[in-house]
Design an enzyme around this catalytic site. Structure first.
Site, short mmCIF file in Angstrom:
data_model
loop_
_atom_site.label_atom_id
_atom_site.label_comp_id
_atom_site.label_asym_id
_atom_site.label_seq_id
_atom_site.Cartn_x
_atom_site.Cartn_y
_atom_site.Cartn_z
N LEU A 21 24.70 58.67 19.35
CA LEU A 21 23.94 58.11 18.23
C LEU A 21 22.98 56.99 18.61
O LEU A 21 22.17 56.58 17.80
CB LEU A 21 24.92 57.57 17.17
CG LEU A 21 25.90 58.59 16.58
CD1 LEU A 21 26.91 57.88 15.68
CD2 LEU A 21 25.15 59.65 15.79
N SER A 28 26.06 56.10 25.58
CA SER A 28 26.17 56.85 24.32
C SER A 28 25.45 58.20 24.43
O SER A 28 25.97 59.24 23.99
CB SER A 28 25.58 56.01 23.18
OG SER A 28 25.10 56.81 22.13
N HIS A 137 23.98 54.66 11.87
CA HIS A 137 25.45 54.64 11.83
C HIS A 137 26.01 53.22 11.83
O HIS A 137 27.12 52.99 11.38
CB HIS A 137 26.05 55.46 12.97
CG HIS A 137 25.88 54.87 14.35
ND1 HIS A 137 24.66 54.78 14.98
CD2 HIS A 137 26.77 54.36 15.23
CE1 HIS A 137 24.82 54.24 16.18
NE2 HIS A 137 26.10 53.96 16.35
N ARG A 138 25.22 52.26 12.32
CA ARG A 138 25.69 50.88 12.37
C ARG A 138 25.24 50.10 11.13
O ARG A 138 25.87 49.13 10.72
CB ARG A 138 25.22 50.21 13.66
CG ARG A 138 25.65 51.02 14.91
CD ARG A 138 26.18 50.16 16.01
NE ARG A 138 27.31 49.38 15.59
CZ ARG A 138 27.94 48.49 16.35
NH1 ARG A 138 27.52 48.29 17.58
NH2 ARG A 138 28.97 47.80 15.90
N GLU A 174 21.74 41.86 15.38
CA GLU A 174 22.85 42.54 16.05
C GLU A 174 24.02 41.60 16.30
O GLU A 174 24.93 41.90 17.07
CB GLU A 174 22.35 43.16 17.36
CG GLU A 174 21.25 44.19 17.16
CD GLU A 174 21.77 45.58 16.76
OE1 GLU A 174 22.79 46.03 17.32
OE2 GLU A 174 21.13 46.22 15.89
N HIS A 250 21.54 45.29 24.34
CA HIS A 250 21.93 43.97 23.80
C HIS A 250 21.91 42.97 24.96
O HIS A 250 22.17 43.35 26.11
CB HIS A 250 23.37 43.99 23.25
CG HIS A 250 23.53 44.73 21.96
ND1 HIS A 250 24.58 45.59 21.74
CD2 HIS A 250 22.80 44.73 20.82
CE1 HIS A 250 24.49 46.09 20.51
NE2 HIS A 250 23.41 45.58 19.93
N CYS A 370 31.77 43.58 24.26
CA CYS A 370 31.35 44.22 23.00
C CYS A 370 32.51 44.28 22.03
O CYS A 370 32.32 44.26 20.81
CB CYS A 370 30.92 45.66 23.25
SG CYS A 370 29.57 45.87 24.38
O1 SUG Z 1 25.56 49.94 19.06
N1 SUG Z 1 27.49 52.38 20.68
C1 SUG Z 1 27.29 51.00 20.32
C2 SUG Z 1 27.76 50.09 21.45
C3 SUG Z 1 27.74 48.66 21.05
C4 SUG Z 1 28.01 47.74 22.20
N2 SUG Z 1 28.03 46.41 21.76
C5 SUG Z 1 27.58 45.35 22.46
N3 SUG Z 1 26.83 45.48 23.54
N4 SUG Z 1 27.84 44.19 22.02
C6 SUG Z 1 25.83 50.72 19.98
O2 SUG Z 1 24.96 51.29 20.66
C7 SUG Z 1 27.58 54.78 20.25
C8 SUG Z 1 28.16 55.71 19.22
C9 SUG Z 1 28.00 57.15 19.57
O3 SUG Z 1 27.05 57.51 20.26
O4 SUG Z 1 28.87 57.97 19.15
C10 SUG Z 1 27.43 53.34 19.77
O5 SUG Z 1 27.25 53.12 18.59
#
Ligand code: SUG
Length: 446
Positions: A21, A28, A137-138, A174, A250, A370
C-alpha cells in the site's frame, strides 16, 4: 520528581497483511502479495515490549484499530449486511478493501506527535494525532487513534488531546516519525526537532522527484503552535529529498535522537551542517553529541535495507545508551561491522546493543522505532496514565494468550473479504478493550 521516557508500542492487529500500500516504502512494495502471519507479528512485537520492560524501561501498549474498517467502506457507498459490504468491496474495489484492512496502526511512531509537559507553556503533555493524509489506508486511522490516546492518557489535569490537523496534503502530518526531542534530563525543557519533506505553501521549495514527501513544514509548524512550544526551543529541518527518493519515507528511517545524542546518516538533511548548528544553539550547551554515519560506512541503500537508524536509543541507569536494532542489521556486514565499531569506541555514547526479530513488521517497512510512540512522563503523569496499558510480565502473559486465542497464523489478500475474519477481529478487540480498560473506542462498540 522523577521523569522518564515511556515507549508505547502498537499491538499488531489481527488483520496484519502485505498489501503493497505504501509507494515510496520499499519493503511494503517488495513484499506485496506475500502471505503474512498476524499471530507471529503480534508476538514479535510483544516480545520486544516484554524485554524492554524487564530491563526496567516503562513500556506501554496502544490498542490496534478495528479492521476491516466497515464504517469507511459504508462511507464509500457499500451497503447491506457487513458480509455484503465485504464481498462487494472485494469484487468492485479490492485495493480499497485491502486499504481498509491494513493493520498499519501498529506503527505508533505515526500515531501522534507528543510534547512533554516540560516543553509546553501550560505544563501539560500535548498529543496531536497524525492525519497521515498521504496514504489512504493510514488516513483512516486518526479518529480512532485519538480515542485510544484519550483512553490511555485520560486525565485533563495532565493531558491535552488536540484534533488531527486538517485532512489535506497541505498539512500532511506523519507524527513522531518526523519528530525528535533533545534534552539534558527528560524532566527539563528540551529542544523539539521537526523534520519535514516539503513546503506546501512555497512552490519554489525543493521536493523529491520520485516518491512523496509525506510531511509538510506547515504541518510541523502547526503542531509546534498547538503544543505551545517555545520558538527558541524548536528547530525545523528539511529532509534531504534525494534520500526520500531512495526509500527514506520518514525521517526515522535515517535519523534517531535521544537526550543529548543525534544518530544520523550524513545525507539525512538539507544543509546538514546548518541543521547541526541550529540544534546546538537551541540546545544551548556543549554537551550535545552527533554520531554521523558516512555513506562510505553505511550507504543509504543499506540503511533502508536494514533500518539501522530506525533503532531505539534508550538511556541506561549507568549513563550509557543502548541501541535497539532489528535483526536485519545483523545480516548486513557493513551495518554489523559499523555497530561493532561504535560499541568498541569509548568516545561514542552508544554503549550497548540489543537485537530483535521483528521481521513481520519489517516486511512492511516498520522497524523498532516505527513500532513505538515515545511519551515523556513525570511521576504524576505516569500515575495518571491508564495502568492497564502498561506492560509487566503478567500483562505480557495475558496479551500473548489473547493473541494465541484470536489470531490467524496466515493471512493473504483473498482472506480479507472473509466475514469470519471480521467477526474474529471484533471479538478479539472487544476482549482487548476490557484487558486494557479502554472503554468503547471502536465503531462496532457504539
Ligand atoms: O506508513 N507501512 C507503513 C510503515 C510505517 C513505518 N513507520 C515509521 N517509519 N515510523 C507506512 O508506509 C505498509 C502496509 C502494506 O503495504 O500492507 C505500510 O503501511
Amino acid at each position: 520528581m522523577k521523569t522518564i521516557e515511556a515507549n508505547f508500542d502498537g499491538l499488531v492487529g489481527p488483520t496484519h497483511n502485505y498489501a503493497g500500500l505504501s509507494q515510496g516504502n520499499k519493503a511494503s512494495i517488495h513484499y506485496a502479495g506475500k502471505v503474512a502471519n498476524p499471530r507471529e507479528a503480534a508476538l514479535q512485537g510483544l516480545e520486544k515490549m516484554k524485554a524492554l520492560s524487564e530491563l526496567g524501561f516503562v513500556q506501554g501498549v496502544l490498542a490496534p484499530q478495528e479492521r476491516p474498517d466497515i464504517a469507511t467502506l459504508r462511507r464509500l457507498g457499500f451497503q447491506g449486511s457487513d458480509s455484503r459490504v465485504l464481498s462487494d468491496a472485494a469484487q468492485q474495489m479490492p485495493a480499497v478493501l485491502a486499504a481498509c484492512c491494513s493493520a498499519s496502526s501498529m506503527w505508533t511512531a505515526n500515531a501522534a506527535t507528543v510534547s512533554p509537559s516540560a516543553d509546553c507553556a501550560d505544563g501539560k503533555v500535548h498529543f496531536t494525532p497524525a492525519n497521515l493524509i498521504n496514504k489512504f489506508h493510514r488516513s483512516i486511522e486518526h479518529d480512532v487513534t485519538g480515542k485510544i490516546l484519550k483512553s490511555t492518557f485520560n486525565n485533563p489535569d495532565h493531558f491535552v488531546h488536540h484534533q488531527a490537523l486538517p485532512s489535506t496534503e497541505y498539512f500532511g502530518d506523519e507524527g513522531a516519525a518526523n519528530h525528535t526531542r533533545f534534552c539534558h534530563e527528560y524532566g527539563e525543557q528540551g529542544v523539539e526537532f521537526f523534520v519535514y519533506g516539503r513546503e506546501a505553501f512555497n512552490p519554489q521549495s525543493t521536493s523529491p522527484q520520485k516518491y512523496p514527501a509525506r510531511q509538510s513544514l506547515e504541518a510541523s509548524q502547526a503542531v509546534a503552535r498547538l503544543h505551545q512550544l517555545d520558538p527558541n526551543k524548536v528547530v525545523f529541518a528539511q529532509q534531504n529529498p534525494a534520500v526520500i527518493d531512495q526509500g527514506v519515507f520518514h525521517n526515522d528511517v535515517i535519523a534517531v535522537g535521544n537526550r543529548n545524542l543525534l544518530f544520523c546518516h550524513e545525507q539525512a538533511f538539507v544543509e546538514q551542517a546548518a541543521v547541526y548548528e541550529s540544534l546546538r544553539k537551541a540546545y544551548g550547551s556543549q554537551d550535545f553529541h552527533i554520531v554521523e554515519v558516512a555513506d562510505q560506512q553505511v550507504s543509504v541503500v543499506q540503511a533502508v535495507g536494514t533500518y539501522l537508524f530506525n533503532s531505539q536509543l534508550l538511556s541506561l541507569d549507568n549513563g550509557g545508551t543502548m541501541i535497539v536494532v532489528p535483526s536485519e542489521c545483523e545480516n548486513e556486514p557493513a551495518v554489523w561491522n559499523y555497530l561493532q565499531s561504535i560499541l568498541n569506541d569509548a568516545s561514542c555514547p552508544i554503549t550497548d546493543l540489543k537485537v530483535f526479530d521483528l521481521r513481520q513488521s519489517m516486511n512492511n517497512g516498520g522497524g523498532p522505532a516505527c513500532l513505538r510512540l515515545r511519551v515523556v512522563l513525570n511521576d504524576q503523569e505516569l500515575a495518571a496514565t491508564n495502568q492497564h496499558c502498561l506492560i509487566n510480565n503478567q500483562r505480557f502473559a495475558t496479551l500473548s494468550r489473547w493473541v494465541k486465542k484470536h489470531y490467524r497464523d496466515q493471512l493473504s489478500e483473498k482472506d480479507l473479504a472473509d466475514p469470519l475474519l471480521l467477526t474474529e477481529s471484533r471479538t478479539a478487540l472487544d476482549e482487548l478493550t476490557h484487558i486494557l480498560n479502554l472503554g468503547s473506542v471502536y465503531p462496532f462498540q457504539n
